[in-house]
Structures are given as C-alpha cells and as structure tokens.
Design a protein around this motif. Sequence first.
Motif, PDB file in Angstrom:
ATOM      1  N   TRP A 242     -24.729 -47.120 -71.482  1.00 53.96           N
ATOM      2  CA  TRP A 242     -24.272 -48.046 -72.765  1.00 53.96           C
ATOM      3  C   TRP A 242     -25.604 -48.924 -73.608  1.00 53.96           C
ATOM      4  N   VAL A 243     -25.439 -48.382 -74.999  1.00 53.06           N
ATOM      5  CA  VAL A 243     -26.424 -48.915 -76.400  1.00 53.06           C
ATOM      6  C   VAL A 243     -26.672 -49.941 -75.998  1.00 53.06           C
ATOM      7  N   THR A 244     -27.728 -50.906 -76.584  1.00 52.03           N
ATOM      8  CA  THR A 244     -27.987 -52.387 -76.154  1.00 52.03           C
ATOM      9  C   THR A 244     -27.866 -52.692 -78.084  1.00 52.03           C
ATOM     10  N   PHE A 245     -27.267 -53.648 -78.248  1.00 53.22           N
ATOM     11  CA  PHE A 245     -26.979 -53.872 -79.687  1.00 53.22           C
ATOM     12  C   PHE A 245     -28.190 -55.563 -79.622  1.00 53.22           C
ATOM     13  N   ALA A 246     -28.585 -55.970 -78.881  1.00 54.01           N
ATOM     14  CA  ALA A 246     -29.235 -57.121 -79.087  1.00 54.01           C
ATOM     15  C   ALA A 246     -29.929 -57.437 -77.756  1.00 54.01           C
ATOM     16  N   GLY A 247     -30.623 -57.575 -77.500  1.00 53.44           N
ATOM     17  CA  GLY A 247     -31.914 -58.046 -76.040  1.00 53.44           C
ATOM     18  C   GLY A 247     -31.307 -56.872 -75.011  1.00 53.44           C
ATOM     19  N   GLU A 248     -30.004 -57.503 -73.840  1.00 50.65           N
ATOM     20  CA  GLU A 248     -29.884 -56.759 -72.883  1.00 50.65           C
ATOM     21  C   GLU A 248     -28.374 -56.514 -72.433  1.00 50.65           C
ATOM     22  N   THR A 249     -27.441 -57.394 -74.498  1.00 51.83           N
ATOM     23  CA  THR A 249     -26.328 -56.817 -74.948  1.00 51.83           C
ATOM     24  C   THR A 249     -25.998 -55.432 -75.025  1.00 51.83           C
ATOM     25  N   GLN A 250     -24.817 -55.344 -74.008  1.00 47.59           N
ATOM     26  CA  GLN A 250     -23.858 -53.950 -74.369  1.00 47.59           C
ATOM     27  C   GLN A 250     -22.738 -54.160 -75.071  1.00 47.59           C
ATOM     28  N   ALA A 251     -22.114 -55.144 -75.440  1.00 49.61           N
ATOM     29  CA  ALA A 251     -21.246 -54.899 -76.111  1.00 49.61           C
ATOM     30  C   ALA A 251     -21.825 -56.411 -77.096  1.00 49.61           C
ATOM     31  N   ASN A 252     -20.582 -55.788 -78.764  1.00 46.52           N
ATOM     32  CA  ASN A 252     -20.595 -56.452 -79.578  1.00 46.52           C
ATOM     33  C   ASN A 252     -19.339 -56.939 -80.121  1.00 46.52           C
ATOM     34  N   ALA A 253     -19.158 -57.932 -80.427  1.00 49.19           N
ATOM     35  CA  ALA A 253     -17.740 -58.339 -79.846  1.00 49.19           C
ATOM     36  C   ALA A 253     -17.594 -58.332 -81.828  1.00 49.19           C
ATOM     37  N   LEU A 254     -15.660 -58.229 -81.812  1.00 47.98           N
ATOM     38  CA  LEU A 254     -15.343 -57.922 -83.024  1.00 47.98           C
ATOM     39  C   LEU A 254     -15.001 -59.907 -84.004  1.00 47.98           C
ATOM     40  N   GLY A 255     -14.932 -60.128 -85.422  1.00 48.89           N
ATOM     41  CA  GLY A 255     -14.262 -61.108 -85.616  1.00 48.89           C
ATOM     42  C   GLY A 255     -14.520 -62.148 -84.588  1.00 48.89           C
ATOM     43  N   ASP A 256     -14.572 -63.433 -85.286  1.00 49.72           N
ATOM     44  CA  ASP A 256     -15.055 -64.864 -84.794  1.00 49.72           C
ATOM     45  C   ASP A 256     -13.987 -65.351 -83.386  1.00 49.72           C
ATOM     46  N   GLY A 257     -13.216 -64.761 -83.234  1.00 46.16           N
ATOM     47  CA  GLY A 257     -12.168 -65.540 -82.217  1.00 46.16           C
ATOM     48  C   GLY A 257     -11.088 -64.564 -82.182  1.00 46.16           C
ATOM     49  N   PRO A 258      -9.305 -64.433 -81.320  1.00 49.28           N
ATOM     50  CA  PRO A 258      -8.763 -63.861 -81.234  1.00 49.28           C
ATOM     51  C   PRO A 258      -7.959 -63.257 -83.073  1.00 49.28           C
ATOM     52  N   LEU A 259      -8.084 -62.062 -82.369  1.00 43.66           N
ATOM     53  CA  LEU A 259      -7.449 -61.062 -83.806  1.00 43.66           C
ATOM     54  C   LEU A 259      -6.550 -60.080 -82.901  1.00 43.66           C
ATOM     55  N   SER A 260      -5.450 -60.382 -84.183  1.00 44.47           N
ATOM     56  CA  SER A 260      -4.304 -58.716 -83.660  1.00 44.47           C
ATOM     57  C   SER A 260      -4.335 -57.762 -84.793  1.00 44.47           C
ATOM     58  N   GLY A 261      -3.772 -56.842 -84.923  1.00 52.78           N
ATOM     59  CA  GLY A 261      -3.477 -55.858 -86.333  1.00 52.78           C
ATOM     60  C   GLY A 261      -3.998 -54.749 -85.941  1.00 52.78           C
ATOM     61  N   ARG A 262      -4.775 -54.438 -87.588  1.00 51.44           N
ATOM     62  CA  ARG A 262      -5.186 -52.979 -86.976  1.00 51.44           C
ATOM     63  C   ARG A 262      -6.936 -52.908 -86.660  1.00 51.44           C
ATOM     64  N   VAL A 263      -7.222 -52.118 -85.650  1.00 54.60           N
ATOM     65  CA  VAL A 263      -8.819 -52.337 -85.793  1.00 54.60           C
ATOM     66  C   VAL A 263      -9.198 -50.723 -85.648  1.00 54.60           C
ATOM     67  N   SER A 264      -9.643 -50.614 -86.838  1.00 57.04           N
ATOM     68  CA  SER A 264     -10.783 -49.160 -87.446  1.00 57.04           C
ATOM     69  C   SER A 264     -12.524 -49.638 -86.762  1.00 57.04           C
ATOM     70  N   LEU A 265     -13.138 -48.437 -86.235  1.00 56.31           N
ATOM     71  CA  LEU A 265     -14.059 -48.293 -85.727  1.00 56.31           C
ATOM     72  C   LEU A 265     -14.881 -47.157 -85.591  1.00 56.31           C
ATOM     73  N   ARG A 266     -16.286 -47.351 -86.496  1.00 50.50           N
ATOM     74  CA  ARG A 266     -16.915 -46.390 -86.795  1.00 50.50           C
ATOM     75  C   ARG A 266     -17.994 -46.027 -85.891  1.00 50.50           C
ATOM     76  N   ALA A 267     -18.303 -44.455 -85.182  1.00 48.61           N
ATOM     77  CA  ALA A 267     -19.838 -44.542 -84.255  1.00 48.61           C
ATOM     78  C   ALA A 267     -20.486 -43.230 -85.088  1.00 48.61           C
ATOM     79  N   GLN A 268     -21.732 -43.451 -85.849  1.00 43.03           N
ATOM     80  CA  GLN A 268     -22.328 -41.964 -86.058  1.00 43.03           C
ATOM     81  C   GLN A 268     -23.238 -42.294 -85.594  1.00 43.03           C
ATOM     82  N   TRP A 269     -24.051 -40.885 -85.534  1.00 46.69           N
ATOM     83  CA  TRP A 269     -25.747 -41.044 -85.412  1.00 46.69           C
ATOM     84  C   TRP A 269     -26.341 -39.513 -85.532  1.00 46.69           C
TER      85      TRP A 269
END
Length: 505
Positions: A242-269
């Motif tokens: 797993w890729v680390t985002f900060a320190g040892e964190t392997q998760a990157n949270a979306l938004g500031d709290g609960p969300l709903s609806g459409r989610v659009s993500l892209r990963a490129q390298w």
Amino acid sequence: MSDASAADTRGQATVVVVSLLLVVSTLVPVSVFLTGGTIDPTTGDDVPDIDTADVPESTVPDAETRREARTRQQIRDRLGVVDQRDALRSVGAFEAHTHGVTGAGVTVGVVGKSFASDAESIETRVGGHERFGGRRRANVDTGHGTAVAEIVANTAPESTLYLAAVGEEPTTDRYDDAVRWLVERDVDVVVDAGSYFPKTANDSASLSQTAQYAIDNGVIYVTSAGNYAGHHWSGTGTESGWVTFAGETQANALGDGPLSGRVSLRAQWDSRADYDLYLYRDLPGSDDPVVAKSTRRRFGGMEAIDVVVPRGQYYLAVYAHDGVSDPGTVQVFSARHRLATTDAVGSVAAPTTGAGIITVGAVGPDDTVRSYSSLGADGTVDLSAPDGVETDSVGAFYGTSAATPFVGGAAALVASQGNFTPAETEYILERTSRENGLNAYAAVSAASRPFDVPESAVTGRPGGARAETPANATVPANATVSANATVSANRTATDDANATAARAP
C-alpha cells in the motif's frame, strides 16, 4: 491482485457485490468527466450558483424585494465579490479599450458544458453555436458556460464568439469534434474553462492532442488550471503493497465528514509500475468494506473510479503489485471531494498538461493565489487573473473558470494587433504580466511593435522552465510589471502613455 489479497493486507473485508458495478461501468462508451462551476471560495468545493445580481433601486417595488436586494449585497460583501468592471480595470482591459483596442475582427471559440446563446449578456456577440452529442435535457445548466463567454465578451468587446457545447460527460471524440469545428470557423483563440478527468491515460493524452491540433493550426489555446489544490495528492510510490500518503498512513479520507452521492477518483503514475485504486467505507468498530475498485492492469498508467455512494465516511487507498524496481511518482485526484492529505503541486487537470497551452490560475481581492487554485509541476501556472467576479449569467463567479476568460479575452486583444503565433501571444502575455497577474494593456502595447520571440521562451507546460529575461527589453512606461517581465528580445522603444495602440497591418 485479488480482492482477498488486498483485504488481507489491510485486515479488512471486501464487498464483492459492489465491485460488479465497476466491471459493468467499464463496458459503457468511455466518457470524460467534465467539471466547472461556481465554487465556495472558503473551501474550493463546488456549490450551487450564487445569484447576487444587483437590483437597481428604481426597480424595487416593495419591501420584500428590497430585503432580497440587501441580502444579495450582504452575500457580495461576505464573499468579497468584485464588480466585473473593477476586475476589467485590474487586468488592464479597460485601459486597452480606451486606447482603441477592443478585439475587433477577432473570433474566440468557447468550449463548455452548455450555453444560453440567447442570453442578454452575449446574444449580440455570438457568431455561431453548436452542440456536440449527449442527451438533450430540459433543465440543462447553461450558467457556467454563459458566464465564461460573458467575461470574454466584456474583455474583448468587439470580438465574435463561437460556442461549442460538449455536455457534462463528453467523449474524447466529442471534444475533438467540438475543437475541430471551432478551428474550421477560423477562430483566433479557444477558451476552455473546464477541467476534464478521463478514465484512461490514452484519453488524457487524446485531450492534449486535440488542443495541440488547434495550436498547430495557429489557434491560441487558453484553459483553466482547475480548483484541485485541495483535491490532489502526489508522492513517491512503493515497490509493493500500500502507498503511504503521510507518515505511515495508507488511507486518504474524502471530505470533512460524512458524504453521499457521486464520487470520482483518479490515480495515475509515470513508471512501469502497476497500481490499483480502492475506495473504502470507514465503519468504526468493524472491517471497512471495499465500496469500489479499479484494477485494469491491461491499461496501465491510470485507474479510475466513478460511483454513487450512500451517506457515510470514505477513504481511498492505492495498492502496488510486486516486481517493479522503480515505483515512480503517483498522483491521486478526487474530483468532487477534498482529500485529507494533499499536495497542490501538479494538481492541474487535463488538457492543461499539453504543450503550448496557456494555463490560468485564480487570485483573490488581495492579489494572492487562491488556496484552491491548481498549480503546475513546479508550483506555478502561466498566468493568473481575478475570480470572485459579479456576472449577469450566474451572479458571483468563483474559481479558475472565472479567471480564465479574462486571459482569453486579453489574448483576443493581442491577436487584434497582428498575426501572432500562439507562442508569440503567450510570450507577450507572460512577459508583460504584473506580479499579481494579467496586464492586458501592457500586452497590447507591446504587441503593437515589431519583436522577435526566442524559441526558448515557450514554456511548453504549466510550471515549466521559463526563458531568461532579455536585458534590453522594456514595456510601456506606465505599466506595472513583475521584476522579471519582458516583452521581447529586440524591442527597446518605450511607450507614450497617451498613445493609441494601433492594430498592426
């Protein structure tokens, strides 16, 4: 990589039934998710249009309407909305107009989701309007595209507009058709204030190639940097796991709290590594299920997730397969929601990554770069202009979408001064810019005189290395410019503050 192996690595369960939605989604015709709208200036997130259009006192018939007018004024004051006339003054457009430079004889193509070509703010300026594919909807949002066209029209008030509507999710072919239609109409400038999120690396390259086609045909191409400084992360990948985002964190949270609806993500390298993209739901006290994934190994270079989710808290994760010694640089975009761990550098979206495109960022009333304004590979963009502008089309208009048409209109003013190549136009606009961004009057004054542009002056891509300043170049005596701004390698004449910037033959 199987779902099971990913789950074992993170100690979490996988919901396979939801993954089937992604398999089906890869079978539909490939489209490009297009963003571009009014944003909340405090967060950079998309919000509904804020109608703050002024109501003249003479037309206010009753107390209720007066209260509404006061409310609109309070919104303007709170958000720091700038009158569009003041914005035109700040970018030097009004000064160019008073010296007789208004964009007469120049045609500007505007690409967007949709337009109200009969809107009062642009109706008399439209030379042509075409719609390319997509379903016709009764309540289509025309505000964004019309506001962009309005600002272009006011910056270059005697130019002619051609409007190319591509819809909210255009295919790359549809985008190409739209741009070629504009080139066939012999436009001098193309303004595209949208940001595009293709599903494959090939589609991303296709968008840049379309823009390059226009540039190769002598068209000046101006695009928005995007509002994704807080929606983007970039960092070194990993050889496996797993890729680390900060320190040892392997998760990157979306938004500031609960969300709903459409989610659009892209990963490129940028290496031969093979990465997979996962979306998880955060369920405290239990294993976090995989909500969606993209594991298209055969495509390489990019993974994409577009899914609708129920209300909850979510995070993304990126997994690397074994066997690659060079993990390269990995970038992650969350088009619709901010990320917890971000990096603004490199956050520009397609087609700004193409060579020869003028990429525009946004500055606020204090002339500082907006926190949400995307940046190129070295933390810069080609030019900046104000946002938070009052428009007839949508009221308060924020984001790089609002800044871009000022530069597009200024490019039209420069084009009215002679037959300049896209590279020459970019060079003039950049070298005459102020510290806080665009200076249209200085640009047209410089364009009215003969000059040469060194080949090394063309930046190529947003944030690319810029040319050294020629020692003998000057700008109009009354123009305020940045410390390293120049006009050309040969030009030494100074400008008479009262001279009219005549159009070159």
